[in-house]
Design a protein around this motif. Structure first.
Motif, short mmCIF file in Angstrom:
data_model
loop_
_atom_site.label_atom_id
_atom_site.label_comp_id
_atom_site.label_asym_id
_atom_site.label_seq_id
_atom_site.Cartn_x
_atom_site.Cartn_y
_atom_site.Cartn_z
N ASP A 654 0.83 -1.21 0.00
CA ASP A 654 0.00 0.00 0.00
C ASP A 654 0.86 1.26 0.00
O ASP A 654 0.65 2.19 0.79
CB ASP A 654 -0.94 0.00 1.22
CG ASP A 654 -2.06 1.04 1.08
OD1 ASP A 654 -2.35 1.44 -0.07
OD2 ASP A 654 -2.60 1.47 2.11
N SER A 659 -2.89 0.24 -2.79
CA SER A 659 -3.81 -0.89 -2.61
C SER A 659 -5.16 -0.63 -3.26
O SER A 659 -5.97 -1.56 -3.37
CB SER A 659 -3.99 -1.21 -1.13
OG SER A 659 -4.60 -0.10 -0.45
N CYS A 662 -6.62 -2.99 -5.86
CA CYS A 662 -7.27 -4.26 -5.55
C CYS A 662 -8.79 -4.18 -5.66
O CYS A 662 -9.45 -5.20 -5.86
CB CYS A 662 -6.88 -4.72 -4.14
SG CYS A 662 -5.14 -5.18 -3.98
N ASP A 663 -9.33 -3.00 -5.52
CA ASP A 663 -10.79 -2.86 -5.61
C ASP A 663 -11.22 -2.83 -7.06
O ASP A 663 -10.67 -2.06 -7.87
CB ASP A 663 -11.22 -1.58 -4.90
CG ASP A 663 -12.73 -1.39 -4.95
OD1 ASP A 663 -13.46 -2.40 -4.86
OD2 ASP A 663 -13.17 -0.23 -5.10
N GLU A 671 -13.34 -4.93 -2.87
CA GLU A 671 -12.47 -6.11 -2.81
C GLU A 671 -11.15 -5.76 -2.12
O GLU A 671 -10.60 -4.67 -2.30
CB GLU A 671 -12.18 -6.67 -4.20
CG GLU A 671 -13.38 -7.34 -4.87
CD GLU A 671 -14.32 -6.35 -5.53
OE1 GLU A 671 -15.38 -6.76 -6.02
OE2 GLU A 671 -13.97 -5.13 -5.56
N THR A 672 -10.66 -6.69 -1.32
CA THR A 672 -9.36 -6.50 -0.66
C THR A 672 -8.26 -7.15 -1.50
O THR A 672 -8.53 -7.94 -2.42
CB THR A 672 -9.36 -7.14 0.73
OG1 THR A 672 -9.46 -8.57 0.59
CG2 THR A 672 -10.54 -6.62 1.56
N CYS A 673 -7.03 -6.87 -1.14
CA CYS A 673 -5.91 -7.47 -1.86
C CYS A 673 -5.85 -8.98 -1.59
O CYS A 673 -5.39 -9.74 -2.46
CB CYS A 673 -4.61 -6.79 -1.47
SG CYS A 673 -4.48 -5.09 -2.12
N SER A 674 -6.30 -9.42 -0.44
CA SER A 674 -6.37 -10.87 -0.17
C SER A 674 -7.38 -11.53 -1.09
O SER A 674 -7.17 -12.64 -1.59
CB SER A 674 -6.74 -11.13 1.29
OG SER A 674 -5.70 -10.69 2.14
N ASP A 675 -8.51 -10.84 -1.32
CA ASP A 675 -9.50 -11.35 -2.26
C ASP A 675 -8.88 -11.52 -3.65
O ASP A 675 -9.07 -12.55 -4.31
CB ASP A 675 -10.70 -10.40 -2.38
CG ASP A 675 -11.51 -10.31 -1.11
OD1 ASP A 675 -11.47 -11.27 -0.31
OD2 ASP A 675 -12.18 -9.27 -0.90
#
Length: 823
Positions: A654, A659, A662-663, A671-675
């Motif tokens: 980030d 970051s 990621c969305d 959406e998260t970066c893990s998603d």
């Protein structure tokens, strides 16, 4: 019925016999162009006896009574083994490919005519040193002597390709060699397309996000840029601004896709860091893989001493290699030596452009392009004060050029007084590191980092002309700028003394992997765009992991396939995925994901051809970057087909709000970066399953990472590609020291298309224990046993000896060619 069967069988056998006869006749005619390496000749152009001893790897060792005679022998040997390659490269530089290939190469010819490379090479002949002038003429005489032998002896037209294309070959000229050197500069350049792409991205998003996807290496520099639209008002209305790139180029197009420009490794250790007590040097330049290789191994016995290493067919020099006293290697310096200018046309007279002094006419010249099986076309070539004017169909310039404007290019290689060949020939006579640095002052382009060792000292010097930009340059060379503003124009060149130089470092080791070498303020900055931020990290670790080095440790580093990128990114991206959740049932996507994560979790990052983990990792990163950028960039996402490690790191750390990538912009949820990491892994596993199956443990990286040494003309012709192309399973990847650059797109995105076509390691404690190899073989003739004999050694990471001992060269030689003066 029996009679019909008998006649059908006879007809089939007759046709089969005719087909076999046709193949035999074709092979016989093609084999006529295989040279006899044991022949003797009496030829004009030499003043005394010349001997070409070809060792058992078909490396010619050229001996003569004078340097011009030796260069004559090199031209003769180049023409014997690589005639088609030389003629094709010359036609490319001249912009005359369409005379034999028709409409498919018109665009290539147009670009070369507009850049005017061949005319500039012709004008550069007059500024060479007397020594270089003599060498160029003697080399041309050697090439032409072989052409005469081909014509007089009906030797299969000189190469099999001439049975399929025009066999008319004009005599070789000194300007041809200079033109080929300039063509190499065009092939290595990445700054021009990079400038245009940055402008396209700038038109689509804010500057912080541009810096995410096209990041600069860490260090002092500029953090932000003006928006391109503010530099060139109206650019947002350029035709095709939001369209995808133009169609893929013809394979003969000299400009490589983004990311496939020059790359290379070189490093050296002085006597304090060498176990043998002698200096060490390793070098492996990375270029597009072709059959035959770009490189040709040769040894020249000059009056100043013997030199041996890699040459370019068509150029009378040893570009990489060693003498008995000096070793030298090259890596692309990534000097920003090109600028794109947007020129404002006079609305009342479109033949004029705006300059700081007012409206000024464009210079013009017409040029006729002959096209096989079509009418010729007449081009009107134009130049502004800044350089040649290029139509928008080249380099995607139309996407950033507003109405009422055209684009021009300033570039150091477009010099009519290019003394690069002269400088390269002076290098062959140098005995010490300082001598070599002085010898290369006249080198213009392509800019390189020259890594040097003599018996005691190591050093590195950036060679090549650096443009002098004004402190007030609006984009500092990173974006196209208005050509009518004085501060955006070049004011000659910077002094050679300002080029970065490192001699006798305290640590005893110098090296370069195309990484950032200096941290200086603009305009002495060298570049804001570098070719590597990853390999250098692994190189630094290997160099510092031992007190002293050997030839073998340098070899291990050159062949190292551990990806620093994989080892640093995977823990970051998979932080929330490792060993989470309960075991899933077999056959489910979740279970497949768990198996993939288990594999890469225990992987050390080695991109070995026999392992499954590199393929899982590469497919995952490719899918992840695609998911992160497609919604923001749209069609422009196709320009970023290869992994950009700094982009992924910025997003997952980030950095400056990165970051946000990621969305998914179009979706309602955030959406998260893990998603994104999880979804991308699922995407990658689906892709792998469709192509290679679900047995992840049995995957092989080498099946996807196949090196394709492709013939530039016949490599895609059905029925001939099997004869001309060379394919090999290979280790390595985009960010390993043993670099195997992936294609990035197409049905086989991980095929190896750019790698170390030459590898050399020189140990000055015992120079004749030095090693080298090229990626194919010495011959360009597919029926020769030397077409691919070195290729398998190259694939396995093996080498052949590099010797200046004439007796060792003669041992088991494949032939000795003797040339005597005609009278």
């Amino acid at each position: 019925m029996a009679s019909i069967f008998r006649w059908s069988l006879r007809l089939f056998l007759a046709l089969a016999g005719l087909a076999i006869l046709a193949v035999v006749i074709a092979l016989w005619f093609a084999s006529r162009s295989l040279p006899d390496y044991d022949a003797s000749y009496r030829l004009d152009g030499v003043s005394g006896p010349v001997e070409i001893v070809r060792d058992n790897a078909n490396v010619p060792h050229v001996f003569g009574e004078s340097d011009p005679d030796v260069f004559f022998g090199l031209g003769f040997a180049h023409a014997q083994d690589r005639l088609w390659q030389m003629m094709l490269l010359r036609r490319t530089a001249q912009g005359r490919l369409s005379e034999i290939f028709g409409q498919r190469t018109v665009r290539t010819d147009e670009l070369l005519r507009r850049l005017d490379l061949y005319n500039l090479a012709t004008r550069s002949v007059d500024v060479q040193t007397p020594y270089a002038t003599e060498a160029l003429r003697a080399y041309a005489d050697g090439v032409n002597a072989w052409l005469a032998q081909v014509n007089d002896g009906a030797m299969g037209r000189g190469a099999p390709e001439f049975f399929l294309f025009s066999p008319q070959i004009a005599p070789w000229q000194p300007a041809d060699s200079i033109a080929l050197a300039k063509l190499m500069a065009l092939q290595l350049n990445s700054h021009l397309p990079n400038e245009v792409l940055r402008a396209r991205v700038s038109l689509q998003m804010d500057d912080p996000r541009v810096e995410d996807i096209m990041p600069s290496p860490a260090g002092n520099g500029i953090a932000t840029l003006p928006e391109y639209a503010s530099l060139v008002p109206g650019a947002e209305d350029a035709p095709g601004t939001r369209l995808a790139s133009l169609p893929p180029e013809d394979p003969l197009y000299p400009v490589k896709p983004l990311g496939l420009g020059g790359a290379s490794n070189a490093w050296a250790a002085d006597t304090s860091r060498s176990a043998s007590g002698g200096t060490l040097l390793a070098n492996d330049p990375h270029l597009g893989l072709t059959a035959p290789s770009v490189w040709y191994l040769a040894r020249l016995e000059l009056e100043s001493g013997g030199v041996i290493g890699g040459s370019l067919p068509g150029v009378p020099s040893i570009l990489l290699g060693r003498s008995s006293e000096l070793g030298w290697g090259l890596t692309s310096s990534y000097l920003d030596d090109v600028d794109v200018h947007i020129e404002r046309l006079n609305p009342d007279n479109p033949e004029e452009v705006l300059t700081p002094e007012g409206w000024k006419p464009l210079r013009e010249r017409t040029s006729i392009v002959l096209i096989k099986d079509a009418e010729p076309i007449t081009l009107t070539l134009r130049w502004s004060d800044n350089g040649p004017v290029l139509p928008g169909r080249h380099f995607d310039l139309e996407t950033i050029t507003p109405p009422g404007h055209v684009a021009s290019v300033s570039w150091t290689v477009l010099s009519p007084a290019d003394t690069s060949v002269s400088a390269g020939l002076e290098l062959l006579k140098a005995k010490t590191v300082p001598d070599a640095i002085d010898a290369m002052e006249g080198f213009i382009a392509p800019s390189q980092n020259l890594t040097l060792v003599d018996r005691e000292t190591v050093g590195m010097k950036m060679i090549g002309a650096a443009p002098r930009r004004a402190d007030g340059h609006q984009s500092k060379g990173r974006l196209p700028t208005p050509g009518w503003i004085a501060d955006n124009r070049w004011d000659g060149r910077l002094p050679y003394t300002t080029n970065p130089e490192f001699v006798g470092p305290a640590g005893g080791i110098v090296g370069n992997t195309n990484n950032k070498t200096v941290d200086r303020p603009f305009p002495l900055h060298v570049s804001y765009s570098w070719g590597d931020t990853q390999r250098v990290q692994r190189w630094r670790r290997l160099m510092q992991s031992r007190e002293v080095h050997t030839r073998e440790s340098f070899m291990e580093a050159q062949l190292d396939t551990v990806s620093f990128t994989a080892r640093s990114l995977l823990p970051l991206i998979g932080a929330d995925l490792w060993f989470t959740g309960e075991a899933a049932p077999e056959g489910t996507p979740e279970r497949l994901r768990q198996r993939a994560l288990d594999l890469v979790a225990s992987w050390n990052g080695e991109m070995n051809e026999h392992l499954p983990e590199p393929l899982i990792y590469a497919a995952w990163m490719r899918a992840l970057q695609s998911r992160l950028i497609t919604d923001e960039l749209g069609p422009l996402a196709d320009e970023f087909a290869r992994l950009e490690p700094l982009f992924i790191e910025r997003v997952y750390r980030d950095v400056n709000g990165a970051s946000v990538w990621c969305d998914v912009v179009q979706s309602a949820r955030v959406e998260t970066c893990s998603d994104m990491a999880r979804l991308a892994l699922d995407d990658a596993l689906i892709w792998i399953s469709e192509r290679y199956g679900t047995a992840l443990e049995s995957l092989r990286w080498g099946d996807a990472h196949e090196a394709v040494h492709e013939h530039p003309v016949l490599g895609e012709v059905s029925g001939l590609s099997w004869l001309f192309n060379i394919r090999q399973s290979t280790s390595g990847g985009d960010n390993t020291l043993q670099r195997g650059r992936t294609a990035g797109d197409g049905p086989n995105p991980f095929r190896n298309v750019s790698a170390a076509g030459y590898r050399g390691i020189y140990d000055f404690a015992d120079p004749d224990s030095s090693l080298f190899v090229i990626s194919t073989g010495q011959s360009g003739h597919p029926l020769s046993r030397h077409y691919d004999d070195l290729g398998e050694l190259w694939r396995r990471g093996e080498y052949i000896p590099m010797t200046l001992d004439p007796e060792l060269a003669r041992a088991a030689a494949v032939g000795v060619t003797r040339i005597e003066p005609a009278r």
